[in-house]
Design a protein around this motif. Structure first.
Motif, PDB file in Angstrom:
ATOM      1  N   ASP A  74       0.964  -1.255  -0.125  1.00  0.00           N
ATOM      2  CA  ASP A  74      -0.001   0.003   0.000  1.00  0.00           C
ATOM      3  C   ASP A  74       0.745   1.151  -0.021  1.00  0.00           C
ATOM      4  OD1 ASP A  74      -1.747   2.222   0.902  1.00  0.00           O
ATOM      5  OD2 ASP A  74      -3.246   0.600   1.502  1.00  0.00           O
ATOM      6  N   PRO A  75       0.602   2.096  -0.927  1.00  0.00           N
ATOM      7  CA  PRO A  75       1.287   3.464  -1.075  1.00  0.00           C
ATOM      8  C   PRO A  75       1.458   4.052   0.441  1.00  0.00           C
ATOM      9  CG  PRO A  75      -0.324   3.553  -2.336  1.00  0.00           C
ATOM     10  CD  PRO A  75      -0.415   2.393  -1.883  1.00  0.00           C
ATOM     11  N   ARG A  76       0.139   4.038   1.174  1.00  0.00           N
ATOM     12  CA  ARG A  76       0.089   5.006   2.393  1.00  0.00           C
ATOM     13  C   ARG A  76       0.761   4.343   3.409  1.00  0.00           C
ATOM     14  NH1 ARG A  76      -6.064   4.153   3.176  1.00  0.00           N
ATOM     15  NH2 ARG A  76      -5.362   2.007   2.596  1.00  0.00           N
ATOM     16  N   VAL A  77       1.599   3.205   3.458  1.00  0.00           N
ATOM     17  CA  VAL A  77       2.579   2.739   4.283  1.00  0.00           C
ATOM     18  C   VAL A  77       3.792   2.479   3.854  1.00  0.00           C
ATOM     19  CG1 VAL A  77       2.936   0.250   5.540  1.00  0.00           C
ATOM     20  CG2 VAL A  77       0.633   0.944   4.846  1.00  0.00           C
ATOM     21  N   VAL A  78       4.784   3.202   4.758  1.00  0.00           N
ATOM     22  CA  VAL A  78       6.192   3.307   4.874  1.00  0.00           C
ATOM     23  C   VAL A  78       7.029   2.141   5.713  1.00  0.00           C
ATOM     24  CG1 VAL A  78       8.242   4.773   5.388  1.00  0.00           C
ATOM     25  CG2 VAL A  78       5.993   5.654   4.400  1.00  0.00           C
ATOM     26  N   ILE A  79       7.675   1.382   4.851  1.00  0.00           N
ATOM     27  CA  ILE A  79       8.709   0.434   5.498  1.00  0.00           C
ATOM     28  C   ILE A  79       9.831   1.064   5.736  1.00  0.00           C
ATOM     29  CG2 ILE A  79       9.509  -1.989   5.238  1.00  0.00           C
ATOM     30  CD1 ILE A  79       6.213  -1.888   4.939  1.00  0.00           C
ATOM     31  N   SER A  80      10.515   1.014   7.053  1.00  0.00           N
ATOM     32  CA  SER A  80      11.370   2.133   7.580  1.00  0.00           C
ATOM     33  C   SER A  80      12.352   1.380   8.365  1.00  0.00           C
ATOM     34  CB  SER A  80      10.793   3.351   8.104  1.00  0.00           C
ATOM     35  OG  SER A  80      11.991   4.084   8.722  1.00  0.00           O
ATOM     36  N   ASP A  81      13.600   1.589   8.189  1.00  0.00           N
ATOM     37  CA  ASP A  81      14.707   1.120   9.233  1.00  0.00           C
ATOM     38  C   ASP A  81      14.999   2.307  10.214  1.00  0.00           C
ATOM     39  OD1 ASP A  81      15.940   2.646   7.472  1.00  0.00           O
ATOM     40  OD2 ASP A  81      17.759   1.489   7.137  1.00  0.00           O
ATOM     41  N   LEU A  82      13.942   3.039  10.464  1.00  0.00           N
ATOM     42  CA  LEU A  82      14.175   4.305  11.203  1.00  0.00           C
ATOM     43  C   LEU A  82      14.751   4.166  12.624  1.00  0.00           C
ATOM     44  CD1 LEU A  82      11.455   6.932  11.040  1.00  0.00           C
ATOM     45  CD2 LEU A  82      12.513   6.566  13.163  1.00  0.00           C
ATOM     46  N   GLU A  83      14.592   3.104  13.242  1.00  0.00           N
ATOM     47  CA  GLU A  83      15.301   2.986  14.483  1.00  0.00           C
ATOM     48  C   GLU A  83      16.676   2.562  14.376  1.00  0.00           C
ATOM     49  OE1 GLU A  83      12.296   1.474  17.680  1.00  0.00           O
ATOM     50  OE2 GLU A  83      12.550  -0.018  16.387  1.00  0.00           O
ATOM     51  N   ALA A  84      17.071   2.210  13.355  1.00  0.00           N
ATOM     52  CA  ALA A  84      18.469   1.823  13.033  1.00  0.00           C
ATOM     53  C   ALA A  84      19.167   3.317  12.561  1.00  0.00           C
ATOM     54  CB  ALA A  84      18.677   0.911  12.116  1.00  0.00           C
ATOM     55  N   ARG A  85      18.627   4.047  12.046  1.00  0.00           N
ATOM     56  CA  ARG A  85      19.135   5.369  11.513  1.00  0.00           C
ATOM     57  C   ARG A  85      19.016   6.436  12.959  1.00  0.00           C
ATOM     58  NH1 ARG A  85      18.893   6.183   6.106  1.00  0.00           N
ATOM     59  NH2 ARG A  85      18.138   4.569   4.710  1.00  0.00           N
ATOM     60  N   LEU A  86      18.170   6.330  13.547  1.00  0.00           N
ATOM     61  CA  LEU A  86      17.933   7.093  14.733  1.00  0.00           C
ATOM     62  C   LEU A  86      18.977   6.647  15.981  1.00  0.00           C
ATOM     63  CD1 LEU A  86      14.272   7.806  15.148  1.00  0.00           C
ATOM     64  CD2 LEU A  86      15.894   9.421  14.172  1.00  0.00           C
ATOM     65  N   ARG A  89      16.954   2.088  20.482  1.00  0.00           N
ATOM     66  CA  ARG A  89      16.454   0.594  20.538  1.00  0.00           C
ATOM     67  C   ARG A  89      15.316   0.326  21.171  1.00  0.00           C
ATOM     68  NH1 ARG A  89      19.595  -4.039  23.775  1.00  0.00           N
ATOM     69  NH2 ARG A  89      18.946  -5.974  22.356  1.00  0.00           N
ATOM     70  N   TYR A  90      14.754   1.202  22.137  1.00  0.00           N
ATOM     71  CA  TYR A  90      13.515   1.125  22.849  1.00  0.00           C
ATOM     72  C   TYR A  90      12.695   2.163  22.386  1.00  0.00           C
ATOM     73  CZ  TYR A  90      16.260  -1.321  26.210  1.00  0.00           C
ATOM     74  OH  TYR A  90      17.161  -2.328  26.985  1.00  0.00           O
ATOM     75  N   THR A  91      11.250   1.804  22.397  1.00  0.00           N
ATOM     76  CA  THR A  91      10.314   2.486  21.956  1.00  0.00           C
ATOM     77  C   THR A  91      10.090   3.910  22.395  1.00  0.00           C
ATOM     78  OG1 THR A  91       9.025   0.423  21.576  1.00  0.00           O
ATOM     79  CG2 THR A  91       7.679   2.424  21.557  1.00  0.00           C
ATOM     80  N   ALA A  92      10.279   4.113  23.824  1.00  0.00           N
ATOM     81  CA  ALA A  92      10.239   5.306  24.441  1.00  0.00           C
ATOM     82  C   ALA A  92      11.167   6.479  23.667  1.00  0.00           C
ATOM     83  CB  ALA A  92      10.352   5.356  25.911  1.00  0.00           C
ATOM     84  N   ALA A  93      12.430   5.904  23.564  1.00  0.00           N
ATOM     85  CA  ALA A  93      13.556   6.889  22.886  1.00  0.00           C
ATOM     86  C   ALA A  93      13.170   6.915  21.563  1.00  0.00           C
ATOM     87  CB  ALA A  93      14.708   6.011  23.069  1.00  0.00           C
ATOM     88  N   THR A  94      12.581   5.970  20.769  1.00  0.00           N
ATOM     89  CA  THR A  94      12.155   6.396  19.348  1.00  0.00           C
ATOM     90  C   THR A  94      11.208   7.506  19.178  1.00  0.00           C
ATOM     91  OG1 THR A  94      12.854   4.049  18.693  1.00  0.00           O
ATOM     92  CG2 THR A  94      11.291   5.328  17.292  1.00  0.00           C
ATOM     93  N   LEU A  95      10.057   7.147  20.138  1.00  0.00           N
ATOM     94  CA  LEU A  95       9.176   8.206  20.054  1.00  0.00           C
ATOM     95  C   LEU A  95       9.310   9.891  20.598  1.00  0.00           C
ATOM     96  CD1 LEU A  95       6.174   5.912  21.670  1.00  0.00           C
ATOM     97  CD2 LEU A  95       6.693   6.906  19.451  1.00  0.00           C
ATOM     98  N   LYS A  96      10.472   9.720  21.518  1.00  0.00           N
ATOM     99  CA  LYS A  96      10.981  11.098  21.769  1.00  0.00           C
ATOM    100  C   LYS A  96      11.649  11.718  20.678  1.00  0.00           C
ATOM    101  CE  LYS A  96      11.531  10.067  26.602  1.00  0.00           C
ATOM    102  NZ  LYS A  96      12.237   9.933  28.068  1.00  0.00           N
ATOM    103  N   ARG A  97      12.512  11.014  19.857  1.00  0.00           N
ATOM    104  CA  ARG A  97      13.048  11.477  18.753  1.00  0.00           C
ATOM    105  C   ARG A  97      12.320  12.112  17.726  1.00  0.00           C
ATOM    106  NH1 ARG A  97      18.557  10.471  17.861  1.00  0.00           N
ATOM    107  NH2 ARG A  97      17.937  12.023  16.109  1.00  0.00           N
ATOM    108  N   LEU A  98      11.264  11.077  17.404  1.00  0.00           N
ATOM    109  CA  LEU A  98      10.267  11.544  16.349  1.00  0.00           C
ATOM    110  C   LEU A  98       9.333  12.608  16.813  1.00  0.00           C
ATOM    111  CD1 LEU A  98       8.745   7.599  15.270  1.00  0.00           C
ATOM    112  CD2 LEU A  98      10.335   9.389  13.987  1.00  0.00           C
ATOM    113  N   LYS A  99       9.213  12.849  18.128  1.00  0.00           N
ATOM    114  CA  LYS A  99       8.142  13.991  18.559  1.00  0.00           C
ATOM    115  C   LYS A  99       9.180  15.214  18.253  1.00  0.00           C
ATOM    116  CE  LYS A  99       5.618  13.755  22.097  1.00  0.00           C
ATOM    117  NZ  LYS A  99       4.251  13.718  21.592  1.00  0.00           N
TER     118      LYS A  99
END
Length: 199
Positions: A74-86, A89-99
């Protein structure tokens, strides 16, 4: 930072994290349901470098991403290695960076009821639920287990009824919504056990 997905202020984006080892039709199913029921414009699959709660490491990232793209076209879905780029390793840290990287974007964390049942074991789980709306999907065999979960008991008053699911991205956290959707009885671990996916 190069290689990060584009997002726009005010956009509602679902985040589905996991090892996707391998991705399967169940992941695709809850993603389509999330787009429809929560009124999301897009969903990002965050293919993680590894799950801190699992002892054995996943298959190589490139293989998991390639499989994910086969499963979810689906073009609305992005498959990403975003956590590796950022480098998170933990969800909370990922969300803090994304925000911080995407001010004004309305992120919604998506997960199955099996994860809700053990969500209180996640690092900084209370920060997550206090800062990001959470959409939860029923999983085969996990409905009852999730019902007695610590998170459910402690945050019961912040539960958004399923009829109001489309309001989730716009509600101020803490807020979560549990959806009983038609289930696809597939799991990555079962696929690996049958030898259909090699690490």
């Amino acid at each position: 930072m190069q290689g990060l997905p584009l997002a726009y202020r005010g956009e509602a984006i679902g985040l589905l994290g996991g090892s996707f080892d391998p991705a399967h039709a169940g992941h695709a199913h809850i993603t389509r349901e999330a787009l429809k029921r929560f009124g999301l414009s897009r969903v990002w699959w965050l293919v993680s470098p590894g799950n801190p709660l699992k002892a054995q490491g996943p298959a190589p990232m490139a293989e998991r991403i390639a499989r994910a793209r086969q499963v979810m076209g689906d073009p609305r879905v992005v498959i990403s290695d975003l956590e590796a780029r950022l480098g998170t390793r933990y969800t909370a840290a990922t969300l803090k960076r994304l925000k911080a990287l995407y001010p004004g974007v309305r992120f919604v964390w998506l997960m199955g009821a099996d994860n809700l049942a053990q969500f209180h074991r996640w690092q900084n789980w209370e920060w997550i639920i206090q800062n990001v709306p959470i959409g939860v999907f029923a999983r085969p065999g996990s409905r009852l287990e999730a019902r007695g979960a610590r998170t459910v008991e402690e945050f019961a008053r912040y539960r958004l009824p399923a009829e109001g699911a489309a309001l989730l991205p716009y509600a101020a956290p803490p807020v979560w919504c549990f959806l009983n959707v038609p289930m696809v009885n597939l799991s990555s671990s079962a696929i690996r056990a049958r030898g259909e996916w090699k690490r």
